[in-house]
Design a protein around this motif. Sequence first.
Motif, PDB file in Angstrom:
ATOM      1  N   ALA A   1      13.930  20.120  47.481  1.00  0.00           N
ATOM      2  CA  ALA A   1      13.297  21.442  47.505  1.00  0.00           C
ATOM      3  C   ALA A   1      11.954  21.407  48.208  1.00  0.00           C
ATOM      4  O   ALA A   1      11.560  22.383  48.847  1.00  0.00           O
ATOM      5  CB  ALA A   1      13.138  21.954  46.074  1.00  0.00           C
TER       6      ALA A   1
ATOM      7  N   TRP B   1      12.945  27.025  42.322  1.00  0.00           N
ATOM      8  CA  TRP B   1      12.808  26.054  43.409  1.00  0.00           C
ATOM      9  C   TRP B   1      13.411  26.550  44.716  1.00  0.00           C
ATOM     10  O   TRP B   1      13.536  25.791  45.675  1.00  0.00           O
ATOM     11  CB  TRP B   1      13.414  24.714  42.984  1.00  0.00           C
ATOM     12  CG  TRP B   1      12.548  24.084  41.928  1.00  0.00           C
ATOM     13  CD1 TRP B   1      12.736  24.129  40.582  1.00  0.00           C
ATOM     14  CD2 TRP B   1      11.325  23.392  42.141  1.00  0.00           C
ATOM     15  NE1 TRP B   1      11.707  23.485  39.944  1.00  0.00           N
ATOM     16  CE2 TRP B   1      10.823  23.021  40.873  1.00  0.00           C
ATOM     17  CE3 TRP B   1      10.596  23.038  43.271  1.00  0.00           C
ATOM     18  CZ2 TRP B   1       9.633  22.326  40.710  1.00  0.00           C
ATOM     19  CZ3 TRP B   1       9.409  22.333  43.113  1.00  0.00           C
ATOM     20  CH2 TRP B   1       8.948  21.983  41.840  1.00  0.00           C
ATOM     21  N   GLU B   2      13.776  27.839  44.762  1.00  0.00           N
ATOM     22  CA  GLU B   2      14.299  28.479  45.974  1.00  0.00           C
ATOM     23  C   GLU B   2      15.494  27.722  46.553  1.00  0.00           C
ATOM     24  O   GLU B   2      15.568  27.431  47.741  1.00  0.00           O
ATOM     25  CB  GLU B   2      13.190  28.656  47.009  1.00  0.00           C
ATOM     26  CG  GLU B   2      12.071  29.543  46.494  1.00  0.00           C
ATOM     27  CD  GLU B   2      10.924  29.710  47.470  1.00  0.00           C
ATOM     28  OE1 GLU B   2      10.892  29.039  48.520  1.00  0.00           O
ATOM     29  OE2 GLU B   2      10.044  30.535  47.167  1.00  0.00           O
ATOM     30  N   LEU B   3      16.444  27.438  45.668  1.00  0.00           N
ATOM     31  CA  LEU B   3      17.687  26.772  46.047  1.00  0.00           C
ATOM     32  C   LEU B   3      18.807  27.805  46.098  1.00  0.00           C
ATOM     33  O   LEU B   3      18.684  28.884  45.527  1.00  0.00           O
ATOM     34  CB  LEU B   3      18.019  25.690  45.016  1.00  0.00           C
ATOM     35  CG  LEU B   3      17.008  24.556  44.890  1.00  0.00           C
ATOM     36  CD1 LEU B   3      17.319  23.701  43.668  1.00  0.00           C
ATOM     37  CD2 LEU B   3      16.986  23.710  46.155  1.00  0.00           C
TER      38      LEU B   3
ATOM     39  N   PHE C   1      19.580  18.008  47.013  1.00  0.00           N
ATOM     40  CA  PHE C   1      18.654  19.004  47.549  1.00  0.00           C
ATOM     41  C   PHE C   1      17.234  18.502  47.387  1.00  0.00           C
ATOM     42  O   PHE C   1      16.835  18.103  46.294  1.00  0.00           O
ATOM     43  CB  PHE C   1      18.798  20.346  46.815  1.00  0.00           C
ATOM     44  CG  PHE C   1      20.086  21.033  47.111  1.00  0.00           C
ATOM     45  CD1 PHE C   1      20.197  21.920  48.159  1.00  0.00           C
ATOM     46  CD2 PHE C   1      21.217  20.764  46.341  1.00  0.00           C
ATOM     47  CE1 PHE C   1      21.403  22.531  48.441  1.00  0.00           C
ATOM     48  CE2 PHE C   1      22.419  21.372  46.615  1.00  0.00           C
ATOM     49  CZ  PHE C   1      22.512  22.261  47.672  1.00  0.00           C
TER      50      PHE C   1
ATOM     51  N   LEU D   1      22.848  22.750  38.623  1.00  0.00           N
ATOM     52  CA  LEU D   1      22.041  21.548  38.736  1.00  0.00           C
ATOM     53  C   LEU D   1      22.445  20.531  37.681  1.00  0.00           C
ATOM     54  O   LEU D   1      22.602  20.867  36.500  1.00  0.00           O
ATOM     55  CB  LEU D   1      20.564  21.901  38.597  1.00  0.00           C
ATOM     56  CG  LEU D   1      20.053  22.934  39.613  1.00  0.00           C
ATOM     57  CD1 LEU D   1      18.596  23.261  39.362  1.00  0.00           C
ATOM     58  CD2 LEU D   1      20.271  22.459  41.034  1.00  0.00           C
TER      59      LEU D   1
ATOM     60  N   GLN E   1      13.410  17.287  43.752  1.00  0.00           N
ATOM     61  CA  GLN E   1      14.722  16.871  44.230  1.00  0.00           C
ATOM     62  C   GLN E   1      15.749  17.121  43.136  1.00  0.00           C
ATOM     63  O   GLN E   1      15.457  16.931  41.959  1.00  0.00           O
ATOM     64  CB  GLN E   1      14.743  15.377  44.591  1.00  0.00           C
ATOM     65  CG  GLN E   1      13.819  15.008  45.718  1.00  0.00           C
ATOM     66  CD  GLN E   1      12.506  14.440  45.237  1.00  0.00           C
ATOM     67  OE1 GLN E   1      12.378  14.002  44.106  1.00  0.00           O
ATOM     68  NE2 GLN E   1      11.508  14.448  46.097  1.00  0.00           N
ATOM     69  N   TRP E   2      16.971  17.511  43.576  1.00  0.00           N
ATOM     70  CA  TRP E   2      18.043  17.829  42.633  1.00  0.00           C
ATOM     71  C   TRP E   2      19.367  17.297  43.138  1.00  0.00           C
ATOM     72  O   TRP E   2      19.610  17.267  44.346  1.00  0.00           O
ATOM     73  CB  TRP E   2      18.193  19.346  42.470  1.00  0.00           C
ATOM     74  CG  TRP E   2      16.995  20.012  41.897  1.00  0.00           C
ATOM     75  CD1 TRP E   2      15.985  20.631  42.592  1.00  0.00           C
ATOM     76  CD2 TRP E   2      16.656  20.127  40.514  1.00  0.00           C
ATOM     77  NE1 TRP E   2      15.056  21.113  41.708  1.00  0.00           N
ATOM     78  CE2 TRP E   2      15.433  20.824  40.422  1.00  0.00           C
ATOM     79  CE3 TRP E   2      17.282  19.706  39.333  1.00  0.00           C
ATOM     80  CZ2 TRP E   2      14.830  21.116  39.205  1.00  0.00           C
ATOM     81  CZ3 TRP E   2      16.682  19.999  38.122  1.00  0.00           C
ATOM     82  CH2 TRP E   2      15.461  20.692  38.067  1.00  0.00           C
TER      83      TRP E   2
ATOM     84  N   GLU F   1      18.944  19.162  52.580  1.00  0.00           N
ATOM     85  CA  GLU F   1      20.079  18.892  51.702  1.00  0.00           C
ATOM     86  C   GLU F   1      20.974  17.863  52.361  1.00  0.00           C
ATOM     87  O   GLU F   1      20.952  17.689  53.579  1.00  0.00           O
ATOM     88  CB  GLU F   1      20.852  20.148  51.357  1.00  0.00           C
ATOM     89  CG  GLU F   1      21.514  20.820  52.530  1.00  0.00           C
ATOM     90  CD  GLU F   1      22.219  22.097  52.115  1.00  0.00           C
ATOM     91  OE1 GLU F   1      23.452  22.050  51.992  1.00  0.00           O
ATOM     92  OE2 GLU F   1      21.536  23.118  51.920  1.00  0.00           O
TER      93      GLU F   1
ATOM     94  N   THR G   1      17.191  27.301  39.990  1.00  0.00           N
ATOM     95  CA  THR G   1      17.485  27.544  41.402  1.00  0.00           C
ATOM     96  C   THR G   1      16.577  28.634  41.976  1.00  0.00           C
ATOM     97  O   THR G   1      16.139  28.531  43.122  1.00  0.00           O
ATOM     98  CB  THR G   1      18.970  27.901  41.640  1.00  0.00           C
ATOM     99  OG1 THR G   1      19.328  29.027  40.850  1.00  0.00           O
ATOM    100  CG2 THR G   1      19.873  26.719  41.336  1.00  0.00           C
TER     101      THR G   1
ATOM    102  N   ASP H   1      27.928  21.994  43.983  1.00  0.00           N
ATOM    103  CA  ASP H   1      27.726  22.951  45.065  1.00  0.00           C
ATOM    104  C   ASP H   1      29.001  23.787  45.253  1.00  0.00           C
ATOM    105  O   ASP H   1      30.009  23.298  45.749  1.00  0.00           O
ATOM    106  CB  ASP H   1      27.385  22.179  46.340  1.00  0.00           C
ATOM    107  CG  ASP H   1      26.957  23.059  47.483  1.00  0.00           C
ATOM    108  OD1 ASP H   1      27.156  24.292  47.414  1.00  0.00           O
ATOM    109  OD2 ASP H   1      26.420  22.501  48.463  1.00  0.00           O
TER     110      ASP H   1
END
Length: 159
Positions: free
Chosen positions: A130, A93-95, A128, A101, A108-109, A135, A90, A113
Amino acid sequence: MWDTTSDYGVQPPLTEEAITEAEEDLDVTLPAALLDLLRTRNGGPIAAARSAFPTSRPTSWAADHVPFDHLMGIGDRNRVLSLLDSPYLTREWELPAELVLLSGDGHQWIALDYRAGGRHAEPSVTWFDAEFGRELALAPDFGSFLAGLTAPDDLSARP
């Protein structure tokens, strides 16, 4: 559910100790439906008949679905991604940090959540992207997500 022709991505059999450690390390309560599934096989490829989740709008992947071709398990098998890698991935990938995950390729993920209810409530399942910073909510919980899985070919045949 599982594509048993390959063991790529499969972690060692899931134990109660591994579940406890994972929940402590991730600081979440994992959904019972996910744990039940991982007790049968701890991650790996998903059968083609269950490898897509329909969407209400187009994504960067397809006009009507997102892929779910594998599920990460819980473990530390060398060179195999695991749910335990979520904090690193996370950040990479700046999530949002409140995700665990489940499946993806970096760009893509699909994730559990925990943002709405907190880290110990039942999480929703979200897609998501990325790469494009998008999203899409998929299901209110993991059990509903599992129930919605289908074959990609079945979706492209929809009117």
